[in-house]
Design a protein around this motif. Structure first.
Motif, PDB file in Angstrom:
ATOM      1  N   LEU A 141       0.827  -1.204   0.000  1.00  0.00           N
ATOM      2  CA  LEU A 141       0.000   0.000   0.000  1.00  0.00           C
ATOM      3  C   LEU A 141       0.866   1.261   0.000  1.00  0.00           C
ATOM      4  CD1 LEU A 141      -2.785  -1.093   2.518  1.00  0.00           C
ATOM      5  CD2 LEU A 141      -2.934  -0.968   0.020  1.00  0.00           C
ATOM      6  N   LEU A 142       1.915   1.261   0.822  1.00  0.00           N
ATOM      7  CA  LEU A 142       2.806   2.421   0.853  1.00  0.00           C
ATOM      8  C   LEU A 142       3.508   2.628  -0.481  1.00  0.00           C
ATOM      9  CD1 LEU A 142       4.440   1.966   4.390  1.00  0.00           C
ATOM     10  CD2 LEU A 142       2.766   3.692   3.712  1.00  0.00           C
ATOM     11  N   LEU A 143       3.942   1.528  -1.077  1.00  0.00           N
ATOM     12  CA  LEU A 143       4.674   1.640  -2.337  1.00  0.00           C
ATOM     13  C   LEU A 143       3.756   2.061  -3.478  1.00  0.00           C
ATOM     14  CD1 LEU A 143       7.381   1.395  -3.678  1.00  0.00           C
ATOM     15  CD2 LEU A 143       7.006  -1.059  -3.952  1.00  0.00           C
ATOM     16  N   LEU A 144       2.536   1.547  -3.498  1.00  0.00           N
ATOM     17  CA  LEU A 144       1.587   1.968  -4.528  1.00  0.00           C
ATOM     18  C   LEU A 144       1.310   3.468  -4.433  1.00  0.00           C
ATOM     19  CD1 LEU A 144      -0.989  -0.975  -4.532  1.00  0.00           C
ATOM     20  CD2 LEU A 144       0.682  -0.426  -6.314  1.00  0.00           C
ATOM     21  N   ALA A 145       1.166   3.964  -3.206  1.00  0.00           N
ATOM     22  CA  ALA A 145       0.941   5.402  -3.025  1.00  0.00           C
ATOM     23  C   ALA A 145       2.163   6.205  -3.469  1.00  0.00           C
ATOM     24  CB  ALA A 145       0.618   5.692  -1.565  1.00  0.00           C
ATOM     25  N   ALA A 146       3.341   5.730  -3.103  1.00  0.00           N
ATOM     26  CA  ALA A 146       4.560   6.434  -3.479  1.00  0.00           C
ATOM     27  C   ALA A 146       4.765   6.423  -4.990  1.00  0.00           C
ATOM     28  CB  ALA A 146       5.766   5.802  -2.779  1.00  0.00           C
ATOM     29  N   ARG A 147       4.485   5.284  -5.633  1.00  0.00           N
ATOM     30  CA  ARG A 147       4.634   5.205  -7.079  1.00  0.00           C
ATOM     31  C   ARG A 147       3.601   6.079  -7.798  1.00  0.00           C
ATOM     32  NH1 ARG A 147       8.562   3.908 -10.178  1.00  0.00           N
ATOM     33  NH2 ARG A 147       7.221   2.793 -11.649  1.00  0.00           N
ATOM     34  N   ALA A 148       2.409   6.217  -7.211  1.00  0.00           N
ATOM     35  CA  ALA A 148       1.408   7.111  -7.791  1.00  0.00           C
ATOM     36  C   ALA A 148       1.907   8.551  -7.772  1.00  0.00           C
ATOM     37  CB  ALA A 148       0.092   6.983  -7.025  1.00  0.00           C
ATOM     38  N   LEU A 149       2.523   8.951  -6.666  1.00  0.00           N
ATOM     39  CA  LEU A 149       3.110  10.290  -6.596  1.00  0.00           C
ATOM     40  C   LEU A 149       4.255  10.443  -7.587  1.00  0.00           C
ATOM     41  CD1 LEU A 149       3.166  10.872  -2.725  1.00  0.00           C
ATOM     42  CD2 LEU A 149       1.724  12.042  -4.406  1.00  0.00           C
ATOM     43  N   HIS A 150       5.025   9.381  -7.726  1.00  0.00           N
ATOM     44  CA  HIS A 150       6.145   9.407  -8.670  1.00  0.00           C
ATOM     45  C   HIS A 150       5.637   9.646 -10.092  1.00  0.00           C
ATOM     46  CE1 HIS A 150       8.991   7.452 -11.499  1.00  0.00           C
ATOM     47  NE2 HIS A 150       9.907   7.944 -10.708  1.00  0.00           N
ATOM     48  N   HIS A 151       4.597   8.932 -10.493  1.00  0.00           N
ATOM     49  CA  HIS A 151       4.069   9.096 -11.848  1.00  0.00           C
ATOM     50  C   HIS A 151       3.401  10.456 -12.027  1.00  0.00           C
ATOM     51  CE1 HIS A 151       4.673   5.176 -13.820  1.00  0.00           C
ATOM     52  NE2 HIS A 151       4.632   4.678 -12.596  1.00  0.00           N
ATOM     53  N   ALA A 152       2.822  10.982 -10.957  1.00  0.00           N
ATOM     54  CA  ALA A 152       2.146  12.270 -11.050  1.00  0.00           C
ATOM     55  C   ALA A 152       3.128  13.432 -11.162  1.00  0.00           C
ATOM     56  CB  ALA A 152       1.230  12.468  -9.837  1.00  0.00           C
ATOM     57  N   HIS A 153       4.246  13.352 -10.455  1.00  0.00           N
ATOM     58  CA  HIS A 153       5.181  14.481 -10.386  1.00  0.00           C
ATOM     59  C   HIS A 153       6.440  14.290 -11.228  1.00  0.00           C
ATOM     60  CE1 HIS A 153       3.070  16.607  -7.112  1.00  0.00           C
ATOM     61  NE2 HIS A 153       2.747  15.404  -6.681  1.00  0.00           N
TER      62      HIS A 153
END
Length: 373
Positions: free
Chosen positions: A51-63
């Motif tokens: 869950l933490l990594l999915l959230a972090a990767r979502a931020l990575h793709h967004a920014h």
């Protein structure tokens, strides 16, 4: 420093930590004697990490979309997208084998169904897209070949090994048989693709010598398709009676043994070879890197493969092998987890972004006293 700036360097290789943690619970649950709360705790930790990594990767793709695209076009990074699929599958499968002790069977089935579907779809996409990019966009020679190239090809095999556990929860008839034979098709897809890749990797080692020190632990990745395919044939054979018409159900049970025994033998040979290479690299100064997580999940698949052979043959030696490999898995996980925590705390694993050119130029301006700012 702003979190999104730090996440610029977060690649898909981080999913290996989720896989390595999830397999501790799943492999432990496959042993003849296991501690349910320990397996459930390992699975819960893997779910939290996912869950933490999915959230972090979502931020990575967004920014950092440019960096995400660069990862796909980088021949050293693109294969790790297979880890994303396998992380989803490993946590989903672990929900049924280990997590059900905490969340209950109905919730475990629902979670596994969602993650299995998503992981299988992503795994098939990676199995097609990454080789396509390797052929059309990446420029790699034989000297660049590493076991990392196996990652997108092994993801469908993980689906083949974990999918049968969902068969009893489907309506009898076509649904169950379709899923079970679909898993067998995924087994064949991944196996044949792996057999095409392995000679290339062996040729690279023979012609160009040992891998760079940091990549040496990736030699253990070869164990993944070996142990996971043995697990897959056993899992399919376990669910075949009453789902697949006779005599195919009995044939699958025979195939599980005739295939699994020689493949597990080769897996042990490769384990000894890879372990010797890691010891050599360690003596030559190999330091911790995220590649150490390659020591975990592949060994865990050999645990489940040996446990499957113990069920189908009734031989105590395979049960003992599964226990011994599980002890090795725990040691590898402890080493990888410790190194990861230290690397995160020190900032070595997620380095700070490089300063802008203007800032770098200003830092080089000398003061009147001659000191450098």
């Amino acid at each position: 420093m702003h979190l999104t700036a730090r996440l610029r360097h977060l690649g898909p290789n981080w999913y290996a930590a989720v896989m390595g943690t999830a397999i501790v619970g799943s492999a432990g649950a496959a042993l003849p004697s296991h501690v349910p709360w320990l397996c459930a705790a390992a699975w819960a930790l893997s779910l939290l990490l996912l869950l933490l990594l999915l959230a972090a990767r979502a931020l990575h793709h967004a920014h950092h979309r440019d960096q995400a695209r660069a990862h796909l076009l980088d021949p050293a990074t693109a294969p790790f997208y297979g880890c994303a699929a396998m992380a989803l599958l490993a946590v989903g499968g672990g929900a049924l084998s280990a997590g059900r002790y905490w969340i209950g069977t109905p919730a475990a089935v629902a979670l596994d169904a969602v993650l299995f579907t998503a992981g299988t779809a992503l795994g098939l996409a990676a199995a097609v897209a990454v080789p396509y990019l390797m052929v059309t966009r990446h420029r790699s020679g034989l000297a660049d070949a590493t076991p990392v190239w196996l990652l997108p090809l092994v993801a469908p095999m993980v689906s083949a090994a974990l999918g049968p556990a969902l068969v009893p929860y489907l309506p009898p008839g076509q649904s169950r048989e379709t899923l079970l034979l679909g898993c067998l098709a995924l087994f064949g897809l991944s196996l044949l693709a792996t057999l095409l890749m392995l000679p290339l990797l062996l040729a690279r080692l023979l012609l160009h010598g040992p891998l760079p020190l940091a990549l040496t632990p990736t030699l253990f990745l070869v164990l993944g398709p070996l142990g996971q395919s043995t697990t897959a044939t056993g899992a399919i054979a376990d669910l075949a009676p009453g789902v697949v018409p006779a005599p195919y159900d009995r044939g699958l049970a025979v195939f599980a043994v005739l295939y699994g025994v020689p493949v597990m033998g080769f897996a042990l040979l490769w384990l000894a070879f890879a372990a010797a290479q890691v010891v050599r690299a360690r003596r030559r100064g190999m330091r911790f890197a995220l590649t150490w997580w390659g020591l975990t999940f592949p060994v865990g698949t050999c645990v489940t493969g040996a446990a499957s052979l113990a069920r189908h043959t009734g031989l105590t030696v395979y049960a003992g092998l599964a226990v011994g490999l599980y002890a090795l898995l725990l040691m590898a996980w402890a080493a990888a987890a410790t190194g990861t925590v230290r690397g995160l705390l020190s900032g070595a694993l997620l380095p700070a972004p490089r300063p802008a050119r203007g800032a770098l130029r200003a830092a080089r301006v000398r003061t009147r006293s001659g000191a450098v700012r």
